[in-house]
Scaffold this motif. Structure first.
Motif, PDB file in Angstrom:
ATOM      1  N   GLN A 169      11.333  -9.487  -8.202  1.00 23.98           N
ATOM      2  CA  GLN A 169       9.737  -9.408  -8.775  1.00 23.98           C
ATOM      3  C   GLN A 169       8.823  -9.821  -7.536  1.00 23.98           C
ATOM      4  O   GLN A 169       7.757  -9.612  -7.813  1.00 23.98           O
ATOM      5  N   PHE A 170       9.458 -10.297  -6.453  1.00 26.19           N
ATOM      6  CA  PHE A 170       8.525 -10.231  -5.121  1.00 26.19           C
ATOM      7  C   PHE A 170       7.934  -9.128  -4.623  1.00 26.19           C
ATOM      8  O   PHE A 170       9.060  -8.466  -4.026  1.00 26.19           O
ATOM      9  N   GLU A 171       6.795  -8.882  -4.395  1.00 26.68           N
ATOM     10  CA  GLU A 171       6.189  -7.772  -3.609  1.00 26.68           C
ATOM     11  C   GLU A 171       5.435  -8.261  -2.356  1.00 26.68           C
ATOM     12  O   GLU A 171       5.883  -9.244  -1.734  1.00 26.68           O
ATOM     13  N   ASP A 172       4.254  -7.821  -2.002  1.00 30.66           N
ATOM     14  CA  ASP A 172       3.624  -8.066  -0.783  1.00 30.66           C
ATOM     15  C   ASP A 172       2.846  -9.595  -1.068  1.00 30.66           C
ATOM     16  O   ASP A 172       2.228 -10.064  -0.198  1.00 30.66           O
ATOM     17  N   LYS A 173       2.498  -9.616  -2.393  1.00 29.07           N
ATOM     18  CA  LYS A 173       1.871 -10.765  -2.614  1.00 29.07           C
ATOM     19  C   LYS A 173       2.788 -11.936  -3.502  1.00 29.07           C
ATOM     20  O   LYS A 173       2.319 -12.042  -4.664  1.00 29.07           O
ATOM     21  N   PRO A 174       3.688 -12.758  -3.026  1.00 33.56           N
ATOM     22  CA  PRO A 174       4.450 -13.666  -3.808  1.00 33.56           C
ATOM     23  C   PRO A 174       3.522 -14.829  -4.156  1.00 33.56           C
ATOM     24  O   PRO A 174       2.681 -15.250  -3.447  1.00 33.56           O
ATOM     25  N   GLU A 175       3.690 -15.125  -5.452  1.00 38.18           N
ATOM     26  CA  GLU A 175       2.963 -16.180  -5.998  1.00 38.18           C
ATOM     27  C   GLU A 175       3.589 -17.632  -6.090  1.00 38.18           C
ATOM     28  O   GLU A 175       5.037 -17.582  -6.109  1.00 38.18           O
ATOM     29  N   PHE A 176       3.231 -18.802  -5.872  1.00 35.69           N
ATOM     30  CA  PHE A 176       3.534 -19.864  -5.814  1.00 35.69           C
ATOM     31  C   PHE A 176       4.441 -20.245  -7.007  1.00 35.69           C
ATOM     32  O   PHE A 176       5.649 -20.965  -7.197  1.00 35.69           O
ATOM     33  N   PHE A 207       8.683 -17.230   2.118  1.00 37.04           N
ATOM     34  CA  PHE A 207       8.498 -15.930   1.261  1.00 37.04           C
ATOM     35  C   PHE A 207       7.151 -15.435   1.677  1.00 37.04           C
ATOM     36  O   PHE A 207       7.088 -14.217   1.888  1.00 37.04           O
ATOM     37  N   LEU A 208       6.056 -16.009   2.150  1.00 37.58           N
ATOM     38  CA  LEU A 208       4.918 -15.539   2.711  1.00 37.58           C
ATOM     39  C   LEU A 208       5.091 -14.987   4.139  1.00 37.58           C
ATOM     40  O   LEU A 208       4.539 -13.863   4.211  1.00 37.58           O
ATOM     41  N   ASP A 209       5.880 -15.575   4.933  1.00 33.36           N
ATOM     42  CA  ASP A 209       6.149 -14.761   6.191  1.00 33.36           C
ATOM     43  C   ASP A 209       7.033 -13.647   6.029  1.00 33.36           C
ATOM     44  O   ASP A 209       6.585 -12.780   6.756  1.00 33.36           O
ATOM     45  N   SER A 210       7.924 -13.747   5.031  1.00 33.10           N
ATOM     46  CA  SER A 210       8.693 -12.388   4.767  1.00 33.10           C
ATOM     47  C   SER A 210       7.863 -11.168   4.343  1.00 33.10           C
ATOM     48  O   SER A 210       8.117 -10.422   4.719  1.00 33.10           O
ATOM     49  N   ALA A 211       6.756 -11.749   3.667  1.00 33.41           N
ATOM     50  CA  ALA A 211       5.899 -10.377   3.234  1.00 33.41           C
ATOM     51  C   ALA A 211       5.187 -10.089   4.081  1.00 33.41           C
ATOM     52  O   ALA A 211       4.943  -8.806   4.283  1.00 33.41           O
ATOM     53  N   VAL A 212       4.623 -10.845   4.973  1.00 31.50           N
ATOM     54  CA  VAL A 212       3.639 -10.451   5.975  1.00 31.50           C
ATOM     55  C   VAL A 212       4.415  -9.774   7.008  1.00 31.50           C
ATOM     56  O   VAL A 212       3.911  -8.571   7.653  1.00 31.50           O
ATOM     57  N   SER A 213       5.618 -10.192   7.288  1.00 24.24           N
ATOM     58  CA  SER A 213       6.676  -9.310   8.222  1.00 24.24           C
ATOM     59  C   SER A 213       6.642  -8.090   7.747  1.00 24.24           C
ATOM     60  O   SER A 213       6.856  -7.002   8.719  1.00 24.24           O
ATOM     61  N   GLU A 214       7.026  -7.700   6.529  1.00 23.86           N
ATOM     62  CA  GLU A 214       7.286  -6.428   5.968  1.00 23.86           C
ATOM     63  C   GLU A 214       6.319  -5.724   6.095  1.00 23.86           C
ATOM     64  O   GLU A 214       6.568  -4.369   6.762  1.00 23.86           O
ATOM     65  N   GLN A 215       5.011  -6.054   5.926  1.00 25.94           N
ATOM     66  CA  GLN A 215       3.894  -5.080   6.046  1.00 25.94           C
ATOM     67  C   GLN A 215       3.575  -4.902   7.701  1.00 25.94           C
ATOM     68  O   GLN A 215       3.068  -3.713   7.840  1.00 25.94           O
ATOM     69  N   VAL A 216       3.958  -5.854   8.494  1.00 23.51           N
ATOM     70  CA  VAL A 216       3.582  -5.404  10.099  1.00 23.51           C
ATOM     71  C   VAL A 216       4.795  -4.197  10.252  1.00 23.51           C
ATOM     72  O   VAL A 216       4.432  -3.434  10.975  1.00 23.51           O
ATOM     73  N   ALA A 217       5.989  -4.407   9.768  1.00 20.35           N
ATOM     74  CA  ALA A 217       6.967  -3.544  10.112  1.00 20.35           C
ATOM     75  C   ALA A 217       6.729  -2.111   9.620  1.00 20.35           C
ATOM     76  O   ALA A 217       6.968  -1.215  10.263  1.00 20.35           O
ATOM     77  N   ARG A 218       6.227  -2.127   8.227  1.00 19.77           N
ATOM     78  CA  ARG A 218       5.759  -0.800   7.844  1.00 19.77           C
ATOM     79  C   ARG A 218       4.784  -0.355   8.255  1.00 19.77           C
ATOM     80  O   ARG A 218       4.676   0.917   8.832  1.00 19.77           O
ATOM     81  N   MET A 219       3.703  -1.016   8.998  1.00 23.23           N
ATOM     82  CA  MET A 219       2.459  -0.626   9.639  1.00 23.23           C
ATOM     83  C   MET A 219       2.996   0.182  10.883  1.00 23.23           C
ATOM     84  O   MET A 219       2.506   1.102  11.145  1.00 23.23           O
ATOM     85  N   VAL A 220       3.857  -0.692  11.671  1.00 22.91           N
ATOM     86  CA  VAL A 220       4.210  -0.122  12.882  1.00 22.91           C
ATOM     87  C   VAL A 220       5.309   1.201  12.855  1.00 22.91           C
ATOM     88  O   VAL A 220       5.114   1.971  13.389  1.00 22.91           O
ATOM     89  N   ALA A 221       5.948   1.142  11.783  1.00 23.14           N
ATOM     90  CA  ALA A 221       6.797   2.199  11.633  1.00 23.14           C
ATOM     91  C   ALA A 221       6.082   3.532  11.139  1.00 23.14           C
ATOM     92  O   ALA A 221       6.287   4.640  11.471  1.00 23.14           O
TER      93      ALA A 221
END
Length: 308
Positions: A147-154, A251-265
């Motif tokens: 259920q976790f996407e780019d904006k995980p909620e507390f 969870f937040l670090d994981s989400a932002v790192s995924e977006q950075v990796a996708r942006m670079v790729a």
């Protein structure tokens, strides 16, 4: 003509793919900015919470174990590791370079280590990519989260955190390791294994002091701190809050790192598509020129034949 047409069709196909990768790059860039803002805000909160723990420990004095004289808490208890919990954080989607594969590789290392030491494991995996990768390798998973996407909620992370707190307090697990991609800067993210339980005791400065009364006041860094009813009761509230903040930060670090990796790729894919389009255009022009030259020669040959 068939060769030129095939090259033209391939060139158009690459152009369409470049449009998609360019769009995905722009989307990832926008999502990254929002995710980074949330991650930075959470980092400030977590750092301030840790500083508060240090201040309380410094006020009450330390015993070298719990950080506060005469204070003990189940979350600070270090026990022999007989059963450990491992939480792996990956993404639900691909097209993000080595983001998912690096986390899976890191998780296989820690799982292999505990298996080699014959330690019981409770394995939980977040993200469809991680679930499919570990399932393919025959790893048994006790919990799966998608259920976790780019904006995980507390509110989504809190039930998971409370379950780990209850399991650790009850002695069902002796350790919690979280495998995720830690965000340092835009240019640097690393797959790491971070131990969240047991909590690291707050560091206390100075020599052990006498037990403080229920209502104590002390000066730290030029500021007066007033604890009521006691520093110990405040720690009982802050320690679980500190754990929840650190877990949410993962969870937040994981989400932002995924977006950075996708942006670079996607940026690299768009650039590679541009180079491929130039190469196909050059080959197409050569093939077309060769075909036109051949057609002209056929016409001239026909004219010469009519003259005879």
């Amino acid at each position: 003509m068939a060769k030129a047409r095939a090259l033209d069709r391939r060139r158009k196909s690459v152009k369409n793919i470049r449009k998609i990768t360019r769009t995905m790059e722009l989307i990832a860039t926008a999502r990254f900015k929002k995710a980074m803002d949330r991650s930075v805000a959470s980092r400030d909160y977590t750092t301030r919470l840790a500083k508060m723990l240090e201040n309380i420990a410094a006020t009450s004095g330390g015993d070298g174990e719990s950080g506060v004289a005469g204070f003990s808490h189940p979350l600070l208890e270090i026990r022999p590791t007989k059963r450990t919990a491992v939480l792996v954080l990956t993404g639900n989607r691909g097209l993000c370079g080595g983001y998912n594969s690096n986390v899976v590789r890191q998780s296989l290392a820690i799982l292999g280590q505990w298996k080699g030491e014959q330690v019981g494991m409770h394995t939980a995996v977040s993200g469809k990519r991680g679930i499919s990768a570990l399932k393919f390798r025959g790893i048994e998973m006790d919990e799966r989260y998608t259920q976790f996407e780019d904006k995980p909620e507390f509110d989504q992370v809190a039930p998971i955190g409370r379950a780990y707190l209850e399991a650790y307090a009850a002695g069902e697990i002796d350790r919690l390791d979280v495998v995720y991609t830690k965000f340092h800067t835009i240019a640097r993210q690393a797959a790491v294994t971070e131990t969240l339980l047991p909590l690291k005791p707050p560091e206390a400065s100075g020599s052990p002091a006498d037990t403080k009364p229920a209502h104590a006041t002390s000066a730290i860094g030029g500021q007066d701190y007033d604890f009521y009813p006691s520093a110990e009761s405040i720690l009982e509230e802050i320690l679980p809050a500190s754990f929840m903040a650190r877990l949410f930060k993962c969870f937040l670090d994981s989400a932002v790192s995924e977006q950075v990796a996708r942006m670079v790729a996607m940026k690299a894919a768009s650039e590679n598509a541009g180079g491929l389009i130039k190469d196909l255009s050059r080959r197409y022009n050569r093939a077309r020129q060769s075909q036109i030259t051949g057609e002209i020669m056929e016409i001239l040959g026909g004219v010469e034949a009519l003259k005879k």
